[in-house]
Motif scaffolding. Structure first.
Motif, mmCIF file in Angstrom:
data_model
loop_
_atom_site.group_PDB
_atom_site.id
_atom_site.type_symbol
_atom_site.label_atom_id
_atom_site.label_comp_id
_atom_site.label_asym_id
_atom_site.label_seq_id
_atom_site.Cartn_x
_atom_site.Cartn_y
_atom_site.Cartn_z
ATOM 1 N N ARG A 1 3.628 4.366 20.814
ATOM 2 C CA ARG A 1 3.175 2.972 20.916
ATOM 3 C C ARG A 1 1.831 2.769 20.239
ATOM 4 N NH1 ARG A 1 5.682 -0.112 25.315
ATOM 5 N NH2 ARG A 1 4.001 -1.578 25.080
ATOM 6 N N GLU B 1 -8.078 -10.708 23.492
ATOM 7 C CA GLU B 1 -7.522 -9.587 24.260
ATOM 8 C C GLU B 1 -8.490 -9.233 25.386
ATOM 9 O OE1 GLU B 1 -4.835 -7.520 24.606
ATOM 10 O OE2 GLU B 1 -6.069 -6.434 26.032
ATOM 11 N N GLN B 2 -7.935 -8.988 26.582
ATOM 12 C CA GLN B 2 -8.791 -8.709 27.736
ATOM 13 C C GLN B 2 -9.475 -7.339 27.652
ATOM 14 O OE1 GLN B 2 -6.360 -8.720 31.249
ATOM 15 N NE2 GLN B 2 -5.096 -7.016 30.598
ATOM 16 N N ALA C 1 11.125 2.599 21.285
ATOM 17 C CA ALA C 1 12.201 2.648 20.285
ATOM 18 C C ALA C 1 12.240 1.320 19.551
ATOM 19 C CB ALA C 1 13.532 2.908 20.984
ATOM 20 N N TRP D 1 5.214 2.745 37.592
ATOM 21 C CA TRP D 1 5.089 1.316 37.867
ATOM 22 C C TRP D 1 6.388 0.811 38.502
ATOM 23 C CZ3 TRP D 1 6.301 3.451 33.326
ATOM 24 C CH2 TRP D 1 7.302 2.893 32.557
ATOM 25 N N GLY E 1 3.393 -7.862 20.985
ATOM 26 C CA GLY E 1 3.838 -9.237 20.729
ATOM 27 C C GLY E 1 2.746 -10.073 20.081
ATOM 28 N N GLY F 1 -3.687 -12.291 24.146
ATOM 29 C CA GLY F 1 -3.040 -10.978 24.295
ATOM 30 C C GLY F 1 -2.876 -10.295 22.951
ATOM 31 N N ASP G 1 0.543 -12.626 26.735
ATOM 32 C CA ASP G 1 -0.222 -11.806 27.675
ATOM 33 C C ASP G 1 0.660 -11.047 28.660
ATOM 34 O OD1 ASP G 1 0.329 -14.398 28.552
ATOM 35 O OD2 ASP G 1 -1.393 -14.512 29.878
ATOM 36 N N GLY H 1 15.726 -0.890 26.387
ATOM 37 C CA GLY H 1 14.696 -0.515 25.409
ATOM 38 C C GLY H 1 14.516 -1.596 24.355
ATOM 39 N N GLN H 2 14.458 -2.866 24.771
ATOM 40 C CA GLN H 2 14.419 -3.952 23.784
ATOM 41 C C GLN H 2 13.220 -4.893 23.935
ATOM 42 O OE1 GLN H 2 16.525 -5.132 21.021
ATOM 43 N NE2 GLN H 2 16.741 -2.918 21.055
ATOM 44 N N GLY H 3 12.377 -4.690 24.955
ATOM 45 C CA GLY H 3 11.304 -5.668 25.193
ATOM 46 C C GLY H 3 10.388 -5.843 23.995
ATOM 47 N N ALA H 4 9.938 -4.755 23.406
ATOM 48 C CA ALA H 4 9.041 -4.854 22.251
ATOM 49 C C ALA H 4 9.790 -5.404 21.040
ATOM 50 C CB ALA H 4 8.451 -3.482 21.935
ATOM 51 N N CYS H 5 11.028 -4.976 20.888
ATOM 52 C CA CYS H 5 11.819 -5.450 19.735
ATOM 53 C C CYS H 5 12.012 -6.962 19.807
ATOM 54 C CB CYS H 5 13.189 -4.759 19.715
ATOM 55 S SG CYS H 5 13.073 -3.000 19.388
ATOM 56 N N ASP I 1 6.917 -10.521 26.356
ATOM 57 C CA ASP I 1 7.120 -10.377 27.806
ATOM 58 C C ASP I 1 6.610 -11.589 28.583
ATOM 59 O OD1 ASP I 1 8.240 -7.916 27.401
ATOM 60 O OD2 ASP I 1 6.795 -6.788 28.603
ATOM 61 N N PHE J 1 -8.290 -14.020 29.528
ATOM 62 C CA PHE J 1 -7.917 -15.426 29.694
ATOM 63 C C PHE J 1 -7.811 -15.765 31.177
ATOM 64 C CE2 PHE J 1 -4.453 -18.361 30.651
ATOM 65 C CZ PHE J 1 -4.823 -19.484 29.945
#
Ligand SMILES: Cc1cc2nc3c(=O)[nH]c(=O)nc-3n(C[C@H](O)[C@H](O)[C@H](O)COP(=O)(O)OP(=O)(O)OC[C@H]3O[C@@H](n4cnc5c(N)ncnc54)[C@H](O)[C@@H]3O)c2cc1C
Length: 396
Positions: free
Chosen positions: A107, A33-34, A46, A275, A14, A10, A161, A306-310, A296, A132
């Protein structure tokens, strides 16, 4: 540590952050990466001080800051009247309070910055068109198999991923996943298309029972990022590229302030995506033998804080530090998992709680919820947080 081959599955935020962090501490990585080209969806993200610490340490914070431009406080507004019901500071004083700043970034800019830094370290380390499929591991190595028929043998593998991670499924099987009954929409608008009523307060979140809509400018106010969340009992697909119609979004917000309806109608047809939000239970362990998960893939969370990427960036920083101090890969994975699990799983659960708060109502009406800062999430520094001991890890 004598490790020559680290595979990362992935190449999202991340995976690239993990690659950069491991490279920083002297490791060679291969990222699979796919997608056929390296790119990100058109949306804002953010990046709060907790993640900026890591980006600064890894040498990419300055570019991210430059491309994002300054962030401003945003106002929480009543969904019908537009009245200001609260203020969220994303502000200039963060550097003094947390030692790092806060930015709203496109992004694609963050992703391109990470990719450029990783490729500068090693121009041949990213393999595109590698979806993968499965893995097997023994006491000597781990072998990943890809949909294009290729395989890769490595000492360890890190699954980055995303929320529907196949690496996670290989380790722990299919886990229960619930559609939350919540659907999200996203769009990016050129600033010239944004209705004047919205531009009077360009950073805002309209908060209504069961629904909220957030908008903020990106790239030095040349575009506006719009994200909204509503209830939709019918099963919605997972994935960030599902086309949506303006009409369905308007229908779910038809009692919102006229400025909001004007904003949704200003989105160019074909550029609105939706989504269905899934909620998964936190993993009890991230690692099995030579394989671990990050971002993730380890702790898929709803986007209400707003914290998943962080949190993925925090994971990456700690993973690199763990490999820098450990004598074996088992020890490195043990340090990584034990340092990260409580923090990351805690934010996963807090995001669920925030969804209930912000989409619920108080006696006084719509509820802004506690938010990430009030929950103390910005005070974490992944560059300096003490590393936990490895403990006993699950063998191969
Ligand atoms: C609308 C929205 C707004 C958000 N806002 C914020 C925010 O403001 N702040 C914040 O911190 N977070 C935010 N998040 C969450 C954040 O975007 C995610 O948590 C973050 O992208 C996770 O990064 P990741 O690399 O773990 O996963 P992903 O970004 O999902 O990346 C996974 C990568 O793996 C690849 N991949 C998947 N399967 C395979 C496979 N089988 N083989 C090879 N490659 C594969 C994918 O193509 C992708 O490149 C938001 C999310 C959404 C949807």
């Amino acid at each position: 540590m004598q490790l020559t081959r680290i595979s990362i599955i992935g190449g999202g935020i991340g995976g690239l952050s993990a690659a950069l962090s491991l490279q920083h501490f002297g490791y060679r990585v291969s990222v699979f990466e796919q997608a056929r080209e390296l790119r990100e969806i058109g949306a804002g993200v953010a990046i709060s001080p907790n993640a900026m610490h890591a980006l600064n340490f890894l040498g990419v914070g300055e570019r991210v800051t430059r491309e994002a431009g300054p962030a401003e406080r945003y106002l929480m507004r009543h969904f019908q009247t537009g009245a200001v019901i609260n203020t969220r500071w994303t502000g200039p004083d963060y550097f003094e309070r947390f030692g790092a700043s806060y930015h709203q970034v496109h992004r694609a800019d963050l992703h391109a910055t990470l990719a450029a830094a990783v490729l500068r370290n090693d121009p041949d380390c990213i393999f595109l068109d590698h979806r993968f499929e499965t893995l097997r591991q023994d006491h000597k190595h781990v072998v990943a198999t890809f949909a294009n028929g290729k395989t890769c043998t490595s000492d360890v593998l890190v699954g980055c991923d995303g929320g529907a991670s196949k690496v996670r499924t290989c380790l722990f099987g299919d886990e229960a996943v619930n559609y939350t009954g919540k659907v999200a929409f996203r769009a990016l608008l050129p600033i010239a298309n944004v209705p004047a009523g919205i531009m009077k307060i360009p950073y805002a979140m309209f908060v209504g029972v069961n629904r909220n809509l957030l908008h903020y400018p990106l790239r030095h106010r040349t575009m506006l990022n719009v994200v909204c969340f509503a209830r939709e009992p019918n099963w919605q697909e997972e994935g960030w590229m599902i086309p949506a119609t303006i009409d369905e979004c308007v229908r779910l917000h038809d009692d919102f302030h006229q400025d909001v309806l004007d904003l949704i109608r200003a989105v160019t047809p074909g550029t609105l995506f939706k989504w269905g939000l899934r909620d998964r239970e936190p993993l009890q362990q991230y690692t099995k033998g030579r394989v671990t998960v990050l971002g993730d893939a380890a702790h898929p969370m709803t986007p209400f804080l707003g914290q998943g990427a962080c949190i993925a960036i925090e994971d990456a920083m700690v993973l690199g530090r763990a490999f820098a101090v450990a004598g074996t890969f088992e020890e490195a994975f043990g340090i990584y998992e034990n340092t990260r699990k409580e923090r990351a799983n805690g934010v996963q659960l807090a995001s669920r709680q925030q969804a209930d708060e912000v989409q619920g109502a108080t006696e006084r009406g719509p509820n802004p919820g506690a938010g990430a800062e009030l929950r103390g999430l910005y005070s974490y520094n992944p560059v300096t947080v003490p590393l936990a001991p490895a403990g006993d890890m699950t063998p191969v």
